[in-house]
Scaffold this active site. Structure first.
Site, PDB file in Angstrom:
ATOM      1  N   HIS A  26       2.403   0.772  -8.808  1.00 41.91           N
ATOM      2  CA  HIS A  26       2.454  -0.513  -8.092  1.00 41.91           C
ATOM      3  C   HIS A  26       1.793  -1.565  -8.965  1.00 41.91           C
ATOM      4  O   HIS A  26       0.598  -1.438  -9.277  1.00 41.91           O
ATOM      5  CB  HIS A  26       1.733  -0.408  -6.753  1.00 41.91           C
ATOM      6  N   HIS A 208       9.006   5.501  -0.746  1.00 40.04           N
ATOM      7  CA  HIS A 208       7.811   6.330  -0.537  1.00 40.04           C
ATOM      8  C   HIS A 208       7.999   7.147   0.746  1.00 40.04           C
ATOM      9  O   HIS A 208       8.356   6.589   1.786  1.00 40.04           O
ATOM     10  CB  HIS A 208       6.589   5.445  -0.315  1.00 40.04           C
ATOM     11  N   GLU A 211       3.833  11.288   1.976  1.00 39.35           N
ATOM     12  CA  GLU A 211       2.422  11.192   1.603  1.00 39.35           C
ATOM     13  C   GLU A 211       1.597  11.465   2.857  1.00 39.35           C
ATOM     14  O   GLU A 211       0.507  12.004   2.809  1.00 39.35           O
ATOM     15  CB  GLU A 211       2.151   9.771   1.065  1.00 39.35           C
ATOM     16  N   ASP A 291      -1.639   3.643  -8.410  1.00 35.83           N
ATOM     17  CA  ASP A 291      -2.424   2.388  -8.386  1.00 35.83           C
ATOM     18  C   ASP A 291      -3.614   2.535  -9.336  1.00 35.83           C
ATOM     19  O   ASP A 291      -4.772   2.585  -8.900  1.00 35.83           O
ATOM     20  CB  ASP A 291      -2.924   2.129  -6.958  1.00 35.83           C
TER      21      ASP A 291
HETATM   22  N1  HPA Z   1       1.604   4.696  -0.670  1.00 35.86           N
HETATM   23  C1  HPA Z   1       2.060   3.758   0.129  1.00 35.86           C
HETATM   24  N2  HPA Z   1       1.942   2.486  -0.139  1.00 35.86           N
HETATM   25  C2  HPA Z   1       1.333   2.115  -1.263  1.00 35.86           C
HETATM   26  C3  HPA Z   1       0.836   3.044  -2.124  1.00 35.86           C
HETATM   27  C4  HPA Z   1       0.987   4.406  -1.810  1.00 35.86           C
HETATM   28  O1  HPA Z   1       0.575   5.330  -2.527  1.00 35.86           O
HETATM   29  N3  HPA Z   1       0.278   2.373  -3.138  1.00 35.86           N
HETATM   30  C5  HPA Z   1       0.450   1.059  -2.905  1.00 35.86           C
HETATM   31  N4  HPA Z   1       1.090   0.911  -1.765  1.00 35.86           N
HETATM   32 ZN    ZN Z   2       2.882   4.482  -4.363  1.00 33.87          ZN
END
Ligand code: HPA
Ligand code: ZN
Length: 357
Positions: A26, A208, A211, A291
């Site tokens: 990001h 995404h 997670e 990040d």
């Molecule tokens: N996950 C979801 N949103 C995000 C992430 C992430 O790892 N990093 C920056 N925004």
């Molecule tokens: Zn991410």
């Protein structure tokens, strides 16, 4: 490092110098702490502390996101985005990244009245300047922020498609559309209209997932939204049938092991991350930082820590780097050229390693 360089190297040094691809990073999460502080001051955004190390420790993804959103909020003008793009590429190039596909997530900026055209033009200008200095290339993926909902996502994609049709400055850097942000209480399938619009406009697709959500949600990103790859996709490992399918279809996962420890708190230590199991199952699992400036990471460290923790050899890490090329959205000629470059430079680096590496 020049090809003529000589002298012995540690495995970590060789992996830092190895030409690498990154597909999950990001751009806002690469902002130098000094830049965060300077932009916050200039743009009148109060930070709870200017010692960012105090802020940069997270108990969960959503806790991280509240800090990420604060960092994002420091970006107020086209010039701020240009500076971010420039510094981001310089910093990644210093750790061997030669090609990146970088997320930017402008929902809060657009809601505050910034123009997508300015965000894109600024980022592209900064990236181009750093590219000219370093040779490290970066393309962009416009991410929808799930917290802003599907209507805002569709609106961003519609504007992006208009910029592309108009040939707006910098828009040729934007090759894909994705989504990020919270997974809690959001059904990603509700973004289907935005994904369809993005596909129709010719953008590549990712998202995404997994997670902080179950494996069915990961499958839906591919099956319902039409994404070609999945960012994180971590929960997939709890569904062996789905792992077999993703492996057979070579659906790329952009995995960020250290981020999964430091942001998602998914495991207490890197040694417990399923990255080796994912690779052993045949998944096209690539390595990325997510990040880096907000988690004290860089891509060289990501490779070195994974190699050292899981006992991978240099040659095995080169295979992982080459898988990054396969998972990228470069065209066939671009992939071939990058693979050749990685192999040539890897051979030179391998010659400088101890025989055991
Ligand atoms: N996950 C979801 N949103 C995000 C992430 C992430 O790892 N990093 C920056 N925004
Ligand atoms: Zn991410």
């Amino acid at each position: 490092m020049s090809a003529a360089a000589t002298g012995r190297l540690t495995l970590a040094q060789a992996l830092d110098a190895l030409p690498k691809v990154e597909l999950h990073c990001h751009v806002e999460g690469t902002m130098r702490p000094a830049t965060v502080v300077e932009l916050a001051r200039r743009n009148g955004l109060p930070l709870p502390t200017e010692d960012l190390a105090e802020l940069y420790s997270y108990g969960s993804l959503d806790e991280f996101l509240s800090v990420f959103w604060l960092v994002q909020s420091t970006l107020a003008s086209r010039d701020d985005w240009a500076r971010l793009g420039y510094e981001s590429v310089l910093d990644a190039a210093a750790h061997g990244r030669v090609y990146g596909e970088l997320f930017f997530t402008p929902a809060r900026h657009l809601a505050a009245g910034q123009r997508l055209a300015d965000v894109v033009a600024g980022l592209a200008e900064g990236i181009a300047a750093a590219e000219a200095e370093t040779g490290s290339v970066a393309m962009l993926i416009a991410d929808m922020d799930r917290a802003y909902g599907p209507a805002a996502g569709l609106q961003m994609v519609t504007e992006l498609a208009e910029l592309r049709r108009a040939g707006a400055p910098g828009v040729d850097r934007v090759i894909g559309v994705g989504m990020d942000s919270t997974e809690l209480g959001v059904d990603s399938r509700t973004f289907v209209d935005a994904y369809r619009a993005a596909a129709t406009a010719g953008f590549r697709l990712t998202g995404h997932q997994g997670e902080n959500s179950p494996p069915e949600a990961v499958a839906a990103v591919v099956d319902v939204l039409g994404a070609e790859r999945v960012d994180h996709g971590l929960s997939l490992v709890t569904d062996p049938a789905l792992v077999r399918r993703f492996a057979a279809e070579r659906i790329p996962l952009t995995v960020c092991p250290n981020s999964n420890i430091r942001i998602a708190n998914a495991f207490p230590a890197l040694g417990e991350h399923p990255f080796p199991a994912m690779r052993a199952a045949g998944l096209l699992a690539t390595l990325n930082t997510d990040d880096p400036a907000m988690t004290d990471l860089d891509l060289g460290y990501e490779y070195a820590s994974v190699a050292e923790t899981f006992g991978y050899s240099f040659a095995e890490m080169v295979t992982i780097a080459l898988d990054g090329v396969e998972a990228s959205w470069l065209d066939d000629a671009g992939k071939r050229a990058l693979r050749d470059r990685i192999r040539i430079e890897a051979d030179l680096l391998a010659a400088r390693l101890p025989a055991t590496a």
